[in-house]
Motif scaffolding. Sequence first.
Motif, PDB file in Angstrom:
ATOM      1  N   ASN A  98     -44.104  53.513  69.298  1.00 25.87           N
ATOM      2  CA  ASN A  98     -44.053  53.349  67.840  1.00 25.87           C
ATOM      3  C   ASN A  98     -42.654  53.510  67.259  1.00 25.87           C
ATOM      4  OD1 ASN A  98     -46.807  52.795  67.544  1.00 25.87           O
ATOM      5  ND2 ASN A  98     -47.294  54.968  67.542  1.00 25.87           N
ATOM      6  N   GLU A  99     -41.703  52.875  67.895  1.00 27.91           N
ATOM      7  CA  GLU A  99     -40.327  52.850  67.402  1.00 27.91           C
ATOM      8  C   GLU A  99     -39.875  51.399  67.328  1.00 27.91           C
ATOM      9  OE1 GLU A  99     -38.531  55.387  66.337  1.00 27.91           O
ATOM     10  OE2 GLU A  99     -39.840  57.001  67.008  1.00 27.91           O
ATOM     11  N   LYS A 100     -38.748  51.178  66.662  1.00 28.55           N
ATOM     12  CA  LYS A 100     -38.209  49.822  66.560  1.00 28.55           C
ATOM     13  C   LYS A 100     -37.478  49.471  67.855  1.00 28.55           C
ATOM     14  CE  LYS A 100     -37.580  50.152  61.611  1.00 28.55           C
ATOM     15  NZ  LYS A 100     -36.628  50.242  60.503  1.00 28.55           N
ATOM     16  N   PRO A 101     -37.538  48.196  68.261  1.00 30.08           N
ATOM     17  CA  PRO A 101     -36.826  47.776  69.482  1.00 30.08           C
ATOM     18  C   PRO A 101     -35.335  48.122  69.438  1.00 30.08           C
ATOM     19  CG  PRO A 101     -38.302  46.046  68.780  1.00 30.08           C
ATOM     20  CD  PRO A 101     -38.328  47.101  67.699  1.00 30.08           C
ATOM     21  N   GLN A 102     -34.763  48.138  68.249  1.00 28.07           N
ATOM     22  CA  GLN A 102     -33.347  48.463  68.087  1.00 28.07           C
ATOM     23  C   GLN A 102     -33.045  49.884  68.572  1.00 28.07           C
ATOM     24  OE1 GLN A 102     -31.937  47.928  64.103  1.00 28.07           O
ATOM     25  NE2 GLN A 102     -29.900  48.697  64.557  1.00 28.07           N
ATOM     26  N   VAL A 103     -34.006  50.798  68.387  1.00 25.47           N
ATOM     27  CA  VAL A 103     -33.825  52.180  68.848  1.00 25.47           C
ATOM     28  C   VAL A 103     -33.646  52.206  70.357  1.00 25.47           C
ATOM     29  CG1 VAL A 103     -34.961  54.436  69.068  1.00 25.47           C
ATOM     30  CG2 VAL A 103     -35.095  53.179  66.913  1.00 25.47           C
ATOM     31  N   ILE A 104     -34.506  51.487  71.080  1.00 23.16           N
ATOM     32  CA  ILE A 104     -34.416  51.433  72.547  1.00 23.16           C
ATOM     33  C   ILE A 104     -33.090  50.814  72.969  1.00 23.16           C
ATOM     34  CG2 ILE A 104     -35.499  50.572  74.665  1.00 23.16           C
ATOM     35  CD1 ILE A 104     -37.241  52.572  73.064  1.00 23.16           C
ATOM     36  N   GLN A 105     -32.722  49.740  72.306  1.00 22.67           N
ATOM     37  CA  GLN A 105     -31.472  49.048  72.634  1.00 22.67           C
ATOM     38  C   GLN A 105     -30.270  49.974  72.443  1.00 22.67           C
ATOM     39  OE1 GLN A 105     -30.783  45.596  70.225  1.00 22.67           O
ATOM     40  NE2 GLN A 105     -28.898  45.056  71.264  1.00 22.67           N
ATOM     41  N   GLU A 106     -30.255  50.716  71.339  1.00 22.94           N
ATOM     42  CA  GLU A 106     -29.130  51.612  71.061  1.00 22.94           C
ATOM     43  C   GLU A 106     -29.087  52.777  72.048  1.00 22.94           C
ATOM     44  OE1 GLU A 106     -29.492  52.606  66.926  1.00 22.94           O
ATOM     45  OE2 GLU A 106     -28.656  50.683  66.291  1.00 22.94           O
ATOM     46  N   GLU A 135     -30.183  52.730  75.197  1.00 25.44           N
ATOM     47  CA  GLU A 135     -29.768  52.212  76.495  1.00 25.44           C
ATOM     48  C   GLU A 135     -28.292  51.834  76.528  1.00 25.44           C
ATOM     49  OE1 GLU A 135     -32.413  49.128  77.795  1.00 25.44           O
ATOM     50  OE2 GLU A 135     -34.091  50.532  78.039  1.00 25.44           O
ATOM     51  N   SER A 136     -27.744  51.432  75.398  1.00 20.75           N
ATOM     52  CA  SER A 136     -26.330  51.064  75.360  1.00 20.75           C
ATOM     53  C   SER A 136     -25.427  52.263  75.073  1.00 20.75           C
ATOM     54  CB  SER A 136     -26.094  49.972  74.307  1.00 20.75           C
ATOM     55  OG  SER A 136     -26.336  50.494  73.010  1.00 20.75           O
ATOM     56  N   GLY A 137     -26.044  53.415  74.760  1.00 22.17           N
ATOM     57  CA  GLY A 137     -25.266  54.619  74.495  1.00 22.17           C
ATOM     58  C   GLY A 137     -24.733  54.725  73.083  1.00 22.17           C
ATOM     59  N   LYS A 138     -25.208  53.875  72.191  1.00 17.65           N
ATOM     60  CA  LYS A 138     -24.720  53.880  70.805  1.00 17.65           C
ATOM     61  C   LYS A 138     -25.405  54.927  69.942  1.00 17.65           C
ATOM     62  CE  LYS A 138     -23.412  49.025  70.746  1.00 17.65           C
ATOM     63  NZ  LYS A 138     -23.728  47.703  70.214  1.00 17.65           N
ATOM     64  N   ALA A 139     -26.621  55.327  70.319  1.00 16.51           N
ATOM     65  CA  ALA A 139     -27.383  56.284  69.510  1.00 16.51           C
ATOM     66  C   ALA A 139     -27.480  57.627  70.214  1.00 16.51           C
ATOM     67  CB  ALA A 139     -28.785  55.748  69.235  1.00 16.51           C
ATOM     68  N   ILE A 140     -27.500  58.685  69.423  1.00 22.33           N
ATOM     69  CA  ILE A 140     -27.711  60.025  69.964  1.00 22.33           C
ATOM     70  C   ILE A 140     -29.218  60.226  70.065  1.00 22.33           C
ATOM     71  CG2 ILE A 140     -27.442  62.501  69.549  1.00 22.33           C
ATOM     72  CD1 ILE A 140     -24.887  61.725  67.941  1.00 22.33           C
ATOM     73  N   PRO A 141     -29.729  60.502  71.261  1.00 23.95           N
ATOM     74  CA  PRO A 141     -31.181  60.619  71.447  1.00 23.95           C
ATOM     75  C   PRO A 141     -31.826  61.714  70.600  1.00 23.95           C
ATOM     76  CG  PRO A 141     -30.084  60.392  73.547  1.00 23.95           C
ATOM     77  CD  PRO A 141     -29.014  60.602  72.525  1.00 23.95           C
ATOM     78  N   ASN A 142     -32.928  61.355  69.983  1.00 26.31           N
ATOM     79  CA  ASN A 142     -33.741  62.275  69.198  1.00 26.31           C
ATOM     80  C   ASN A 142     -34.754  62.907  70.159  1.00 26.31           C
ATOM     81  OD1 ASN A 142     -36.246  62.965  67.828  1.00 26.31           O
ATOM     82  ND2 ASN A 142     -35.358  62.054  66.000  1.00 26.31           N
ATOM     83  N   GLN A 143     -34.944  64.225  70.065  1.00 28.90           N
ATOM     84  CA  GLN A 143     -35.832  64.921  71.008  1.00 28.90           C
ATOM     85  C   GLN A 143     -37.270  64.415  70.945  1.00 28.90           C
ATOM     86  OE1 GLN A 143     -34.772  66.979  73.468  1.00 28.90           O
ATOM     87  NE2 GLN A 143     -32.772  66.341  72.720  1.00 28.90           N
ATOM     88  N   GLN A 144     -37.751  64.055  69.763  1.00 26.69           N
ATOM     89  CA  GLN A 144     -39.121  63.551  69.639  1.00 26.69           C
ATOM     90  C   GLN A 144     -39.267  62.207  70.339  1.00 26.69           C
ATOM     91  OE1 GLN A 144     -39.430  63.841  65.303  1.00 26.69           O
ATOM     92  NE2 GLN A 144     -41.147  65.244  65.609  1.00 26.69           N
ATOM     93  N   VAL A 145     -38.268  61.358  70.206  1.00 27.28           N
ATOM     94  CA  VAL A 145     -38.306  60.049  70.859  1.00 27.28           C
ATOM     95  C   VAL A 145     -38.210  60.224  72.377  1.00 27.28           C
ATOM     96  CG1 VAL A 145     -37.161  57.807  71.092  1.00 27.28           C
ATOM     97  CG2 VAL A 145     -37.359  58.873  68.839  1.00 27.28           C
ATOM     98  N   ILE A 146     -37.355  61.136  72.813  1.00 24.22           N
ATOM     99  CA  ILE A 146     -37.219  61.410  74.247  1.00 24.22           C
ATOM    100  C   ILE A 146     -38.567  61.848  74.829  1.00 24.22           C
ATOM    101  CG2 ILE A 146     -36.179  62.965  75.969  1.00 24.22           C
ATOM    102  CD1 ILE A 146     -34.057  61.192  75.050  1.00 24.22           C
ATOM    103  N   THR A 147     -39.276  62.710  74.109  1.00 23.12           N
ATOM    104  CA  THR A 147     -40.591  63.185  74.558  1.00 23.12           C
ATOM    105  C   THR A 147     -41.557  62.022  74.716  1.00 23.12           C
ATOM    106  OG1 THR A 147     -40.246  65.325  73.504  1.00 23.12           O
ATOM    107  CG2 THR A 147     -42.517  64.734  74.023  1.00 23.12           C
TER     108      THR A 147
END
Length: 55
Positions: A19-27, A29-41
């Motif tokens: 239940n996240e946007k595809p852009q979140v996964i892309q960011e 995987e490319s290292g552009k986003a700082i991982p959120n603990q809830q998303v990591i879980t």
Amino acid sequence: MQARVDKKLTQAQLAQLINEKPQVIQEYESGKAIPNQQVITKLERVLGVKLRRKK
């Protein structure tokens, strides 16, 4: 990314499963986003792998 590929999922499919946007996964995987603990879980649950290091 490797765990996603091993499960034969696209970024869009994985995003839909957690239940996240595809852009979140892309960011992540490319290292552009700082991982959120809830998303990591959610990613760990869906992919069946541990993504965090134990401290």
